[in-house]
Write a protein that holds these residues in place. Structure first.
Motif, PDB file in Angstrom:
ATOM      1  N   PHE A   1      98.629  53.854 -25.035  1.00 40.52           N
ATOM      2  CA  PHE A   1      99.115  53.618 -26.395  1.00 40.52           C
ATOM      3  C   PHE A   1     100.417  52.823 -26.422  1.00 40.52           C
ATOM      4  CE2 PHE A   1      95.802  56.359 -27.761  1.00 40.52           C
ATOM      5  CZ  PHE A   1      95.569  56.002 -29.076  1.00 40.52           C
ATOM      6  N   LEU A   2     101.064  52.653 -25.282  1.00 40.82           N
ATOM      7  CA  LEU A   2     102.185  51.732 -25.206  1.00 40.82           C
ATOM      8  C   LEU A   2     101.709  50.314 -25.512  1.00 40.82           C
ATOM      9  CD1 LEU A   2     104.191  52.891 -22.046  1.00 40.82           C
ATOM     10  CD2 LEU A   2     104.954  52.936 -24.425  1.00 40.82           C
ATOM     11  N   GLY A   3     100.476  50.032 -25.084  1.00 41.06           N
ATOM     12  CA  GLY A   3      99.909  48.724 -25.355  1.00 41.06           C
ATOM     13  C   GLY A   3      99.715  48.473 -26.842  1.00 41.06           C
ATOM     14  N   VAL A   4      99.410  49.522 -27.578  1.00 34.67           N
ATOM     15  CA  VAL A   4      99.246  49.382 -29.028  1.00 34.67           C
ATOM     16  C   VAL A   4     100.583  49.016 -29.656  1.00 34.67           C
ATOM     17  CG1 VAL A   4      98.607  50.547 -31.167  1.00 34.67           C
ATOM     18  CG2 VAL A   4      97.340  51.030 -29.059  1.00 34.67           C
ATOM     19  N   LEU A   5     101.647  49.680 -29.219  1.00 37.44           N
ATOM     20  CA  LEU A   5     102.972  49.393 -29.761  1.00 37.44           C
ATOM     21  C   LEU A   5     103.454  48.003 -29.346  1.00 37.44           C
ATOM     22  CD1 LEU A   5     104.683  52.857 -29.182  1.00 37.44           C
ATOM     23  CD2 LEU A   5     103.764  51.941 -31.313  1.00 37.44           C
ATOM     24  N   ASP A   6     102.991  47.544 -28.172  1.00 32.94           N
ATOM     25  CA  ASP A   6     103.373  46.214 -27.699  1.00 32.94           C
ATOM     26  C   ASP A   6     102.544  45.114 -28.349  1.00 32.94           C
ATOM     27  OD1 ASP A   6     105.270  47.270 -26.028  1.00 32.94           O
ATOM     28  OD2 ASP A   6     103.962  47.331 -24.274  1.00 32.94           O
ATOM     29  N   GLY A   7     101.457  45.516 -29.018  1.00 32.98           N
ATOM     30  CA  GLY A   7     100.591  44.526 -29.628  1.00 32.98           C
ATOM     31  C   GLY A   7      99.584  43.915 -28.684  1.00 32.98           C
ATOM     32  N   THR A   8      99.441  44.488 -27.487  1.00 30.80           N
ATOM     33  CA  THR A   8      98.484  43.958 -26.509  1.00 30.80           C
ATOM     34  C   THR A   8      97.143  44.673 -26.558  1.00 30.80           C
ATOM     35  OG1 THR A   8      99.341  45.451 -24.797  1.00 30.80           O
ATOM     36  CG2 THR A   8     100.341  43.258 -24.957  1.00 30.80           C
TER      37      THR A   8
ATOM     38  N   THR B   1      94.432  47.172 -29.357  1.00 30.03           N
ATOM     39  CA  THR B   1      94.203  47.826 -30.647  1.00 30.03           C
ATOM     40  C   THR B   1      94.094  49.330 -30.419  1.00 30.03           C
ATOM     41  OG1 THR B   1      91.786  47.732 -30.456  1.00 30.03           O
ATOM     42  CG2 THR B   1      92.902  45.807 -31.417  1.00 30.03           C
ATOM     43  N   VAL B   2      94.171  50.088 -31.501  1.00 32.39           N
ATOM     44  CA  VAL B   2      94.025  51.538 -31.388  1.00 32.39           C
ATOM     45  C   VAL B   2      92.657  51.875 -30.811  1.00 32.39           C
ATOM     46  CG1 VAL B   2      93.848  53.694 -32.683  1.00 32.39           C
ATOM     47  CG2 VAL B   2      95.623  52.036 -33.276  1.00 32.39           C
ATOM     48  N   GLU B   3      91.625  51.170 -31.264  1.00 27.46           N
ATOM     49  CA  GLU B   3      90.274  51.435 -30.784  1.00 27.46           C
ATOM     50  C   GLU B   3      90.175  51.184 -29.274  1.00 27.46           C
ATOM     51  OE1 GLU B   3      91.021  49.607 -33.406  1.00 27.46           O
ATOM     52  OE2 GLU B   3      90.354  50.994 -34.989  1.00 27.46           O
ATOM     53  N   GLU B   4      90.800  50.116 -28.823  1.00 30.14           N
ATOM     54  CA  GLU B   4      90.772  49.805 -27.384  1.00 30.14           C
ATOM     55  C   GLU B   4      91.537  50.858 -26.586  1.00 30.14           C
ATOM     56  OE1 GLU B   4      90.501  44.902 -27.602  1.00 30.14           O
ATOM     57  OE2 GLU B   4      92.455  45.910 -27.557  1.00 30.14           O
ATOM     58  N   ALA B   5      92.665  51.304 -27.124  1.00 30.27           N
ATOM     59  CA  ALA B   5      93.455  52.329 -26.436  1.00 30.27           C
ATOM     60  C   ALA B   5      92.694  53.646 -26.343  1.00 30.27           C
ATOM     61  CB  ALA B   5      94.784  52.532 -27.153  1.00 30.27           C
ATOM     62  N   VAL B   6      92.037  54.017 -27.448  1.00 32.81           N
ATOM     63  CA  VAL B   6      91.254  55.260 -27.454  1.00 32.81           C
ATOM     64  C   VAL B   6      90.148  55.193 -26.406  1.00 32.81           C
ATOM     65  CG1 VAL B   6      89.634  56.648 -28.791  1.00 32.81           C
ATOM     66  CG2 VAL B   6      91.753  55.847 -29.852  1.00 32.81           C
ATOM     67  N   ALA B   7      89.444  54.096 -26.358  1.00 34.16           N
ATOM     68  CA  ALA B   7      88.355  53.939 -25.387  1.00 34.16           C
ATOM     69  C   ALA B   7      88.891  54.023 -23.959  1.00 34.16           C
ATOM     70  CB  ALA B   7      87.634  52.610 -25.612  1.00 34.16           C
ATOM     71  N   GLU B   8      90.064  53.419 -23.732  1.00 31.07           N
ATOM     72  CA  GLU B   8      90.655  53.440 -22.386  1.00 31.07           C
ATOM     73  C   GLU B   8      91.105  54.843 -22.002  1.00 31.07           C
ATOM     74  OE1 GLU B   8      91.736  51.482 -18.797  1.00 31.07           O
ATOM     75  OE2 GLU B   8      90.473  50.914 -20.518  1.00 31.07           O
ATOM     76  N   VAL B   9      91.683  55.570 -22.952  1.00 31.49           N
ATOM     77  CA  VAL B   9      92.111  56.949 -22.669  1.00 31.49           C
ATOM     78  C   VAL B   9      90.905  57.821 -22.318  1.00 31.49           C
ATOM     79  CG1 VAL B   9      93.152  59.035 -23.641  1.00 31.49           C
ATOM     80  CG2 VAL B   9      94.169  56.804 -24.102  1.00 31.49           C
ATOM     81  N   LYS B  10      89.822  57.652 -23.049  1.00 32.66           N
ATOM     82  CA  LYS B  10      88.617  58.435 -22.757  1.00 32.66           C
ATOM     83  C   LYS B  10      88.076  58.110 -21.373  1.00 32.66           C
ATOM     84  CE  LYS B  10      87.133  59.000 -27.575  1.00 32.66           C
ATOM     85  NZ  LYS B  10      86.109  58.674 -28.605  1.00 32.66           N
ATOM     86  N   LEU B  11      88.051  56.829 -21.033  1.00 34.20           N
ATOM     87  CA  LEU B  11      87.563  56.427 -19.722  1.00 34.20           C
ATOM     88  C   LEU B  11      88.433  56.987 -18.617  1.00 34.20           C
ATOM     89  CD1 LEU B  11      85.734  54.748 -17.863  1.00 34.20           C
ATOM     90  CD2 LEU B  11      87.268  52.793 -18.282  1.00 34.20           C
ATOM     91  N   ARG B  12      89.738  56.815 -18.737  1.00 36.23           N
ATOM     92  CA  ARG B  12      90.661  57.299 -17.708  1.00 36.23           C
ATOM     93  C   ARG B  12      90.607  58.818 -17.583  1.00 36.23           C
ATOM     94  NH1 ARG B  12      91.148  52.899 -14.806  1.00 36.23           N
ATOM     95  NH2 ARG B  12      92.003  51.133 -15.983  1.00 36.23           N
ATOM     96  N   SER B  13      90.440  59.515 -18.690  1.00 33.36           N
ATOM     97  CA  SER B  13      90.362  60.983 -18.664  1.00 33.36           C
ATOM     98  C   SER B  13      89.102  61.443 -17.947  1.00 33.36           C
ATOM     99  CB  SER B  13      90.399  61.534 -20.088  1.00 33.36           C
ATOM    100  OG  SER B  13      91.612  61.222 -20.732  1.00 33.36           O
ATOM    101  N   ARG B  14      87.983  60.779 -18.200  1.00 28.00           N
ATOM    102  CA  ARG B  14      86.729  61.149 -17.524  1.00 28.00           C
ATOM    103  C   ARG B  14      86.820  60.871 -16.030  1.00 28.00           C
ATOM    104  NH1 ARG B  14      84.365  58.720 -22.330  1.00 28.00           N
ATOM    105  NH2 ARG B  14      83.989  56.788 -21.172  1.00 28.00           N
ATOM    106  N   GLN B  15      87.436  59.764 -15.676  1.00 28.80           N
ATOM    107  CA  GLN B  15      87.601  59.433 -14.260  1.00 28.80           C
ATOM    108  C   GLN B  15      88.496  60.452 -13.570  1.00 28.80           C
ATOM    109  OE1 GLN B  15      89.111  55.437 -14.686  1.00 28.80           O
ATOM    110  NE2 GLN B  15      87.102  54.497 -14.378  1.00 28.80           N
ATOM    111  N   TYR B  16      89.538  60.874 -14.259  1.00 26.50           N
ATOM    112  CA  TYR B  16      90.462  61.861 -13.692  1.00 26.50           C
ATOM    113  C   TYR B  16      89.763  63.200 -13.486  1.00 26.50           C
ATOM    114  CZ  TYR B  16      94.744  64.554 -13.030  1.00 26.50           C
ATOM    115  OH  TYR B  16      95.724  65.370 -12.519  1.00 26.50           O
ATOM    116  N   ALA B  17      88.963  63.602 -14.469  1.00 28.05           N
ATOM    117  CA  ALA B  17      88.220  64.859 -14.351  1.00 28.05           C
ATOM    118  C   ALA B  17      87.259  64.810 -13.170  1.00 28.05           C
ATOM    119  CB  ALA B  17      87.453  65.134 -15.642  1.00 28.05           C
ATOM    120  N   LYS B  18      86.633  63.665 -12.967  1.00 28.06           N
ATOM    121  CA  LYS B  18      85.701  63.513 -11.845  1.00 28.06           C
ATOM    122  C   LYS B  18      86.438  63.629 -10.517  1.00 28.06           C
ATOM    123  CE  LYS B  18      82.247  60.386  -9.862  1.00 28.06           C
ATOM    124  NZ  LYS B  18      81.578  59.059  -9.995  1.00 28.06           N
ATOM    125  N   ARG B  19      87.626  63.029 -10.433  1.00 30.72           N
ATOM    126  CA  ARG B  19      88.410  63.128  -9.192  1.00 30.72           C
ATOM    127  C   ARG B  19      88.849  64.564  -8.938  1.00 30.72           C
ATOM    128  NH1 ARG B  19      90.806  58.372 -11.209  1.00 30.72           N
ATOM    129  NH2 ARG B  19      92.715  59.508 -11.811  1.00 30.72           N
TER     130      ARG B  19
END
Length: 204
Positions: free
Chosen positions: A78-85, A87-105
């Motif tokens: 979400f730092l990327g959202v504040l930086d303008g790099t 969107t909220v939708e992109e950040a949400v999708a990335e957080v979900k992906l990273r969270s699932r990967q972390y759970a798998k590890r």
């Protein structure tokens, strides 16, 4: 500081006898898709509760962007959202992906421990049943430890609480693995089948 590297410290402590007679209990979804769905719902709830605003407030409080706390999953995206790099939708999708990967590890790392008594979650998590099984696992371990060390007080207390079932060694059937997973660490569908000398054979 000891002046030793973490690898040297781990190598030394690995050879030491354990300080505690620990009992390991793990929770795992039977269907990984259910775990992913729960993670996604949790991320959506965090965003709805004001995750973006929280990140902004941390920055306004003077916390530098390079701070370790802001590198955590959720904050970093979400730092990327504040930086303008992003969107909220992109950040949400990335957080979900990273969270699932972390759970798998996490699961991959935990499965290396053959002493974990796994309790399987179904799609709808039953906390009451998991609590019951966890309590029975701990009671069985305490009974076994009491017999092994000669601590008759522990044995007496457990028997008084209605754990007499653990005294009958003839009921123990040994570890049971799910179909197709013979030889792997046992996992349990809200039941435990792994405590030798505990006589625990009952499912719930």
């Amino acid at each position: 500081e000891t002046g030793k590297t973490i690898s040297a410290h781990n190598a030394e402590t690995r050879d030491l006898p354990p300080r505690y007679d620990a009992v390991w209990i793990g929770l795992q979804f039977r269907d990984r898709a259910d775990m992913k769905t729960l993670i996604d719902r949790r991320v959506d709830a965090m965003v709805a509760a004001g995750l973006l605003e929280e990140v902004g407030q941390l920055l306004e409080s003077g916390l530098p962007r390079e701070a370790t706390a802001l590198q955590a999953i959720g904050y970093k995206e979400f730092l990327g959202v504040l930086d303008g790099t992003a969107t909220v939708e992109e950040a949400v999708a990335e957080v979900k992906l990273r969270s699932r990967q972390y759970a798998k590890r996490q699961l991959t790392w935990l499965r290396r421990n053959p002493d974990i008594h796994w309790i399987w979650w179904e799609k709808d998590r039953d906390f009451a049943r998991a609590l019951q099984v966890s309590t029975e696992i701990l009671a069985a371990a305490a009974y076994s430890s009491g017999e092994r060390t000669g601590d008759r007080e522990i044995v007496r207390l457990i028997q008084k609480k209605g754990a007499d079932i653990y005294a009958d060694k003839s009921e123990f059937t040994g570890p049971v693995s799910p179909p197709g997973q013979t030889g792997q660490a046992a996992r349990h569908h809200v039941s435990d089948e792994r405590l030798p000398d505990a006589g625990h054979h009952r499912g719930v």
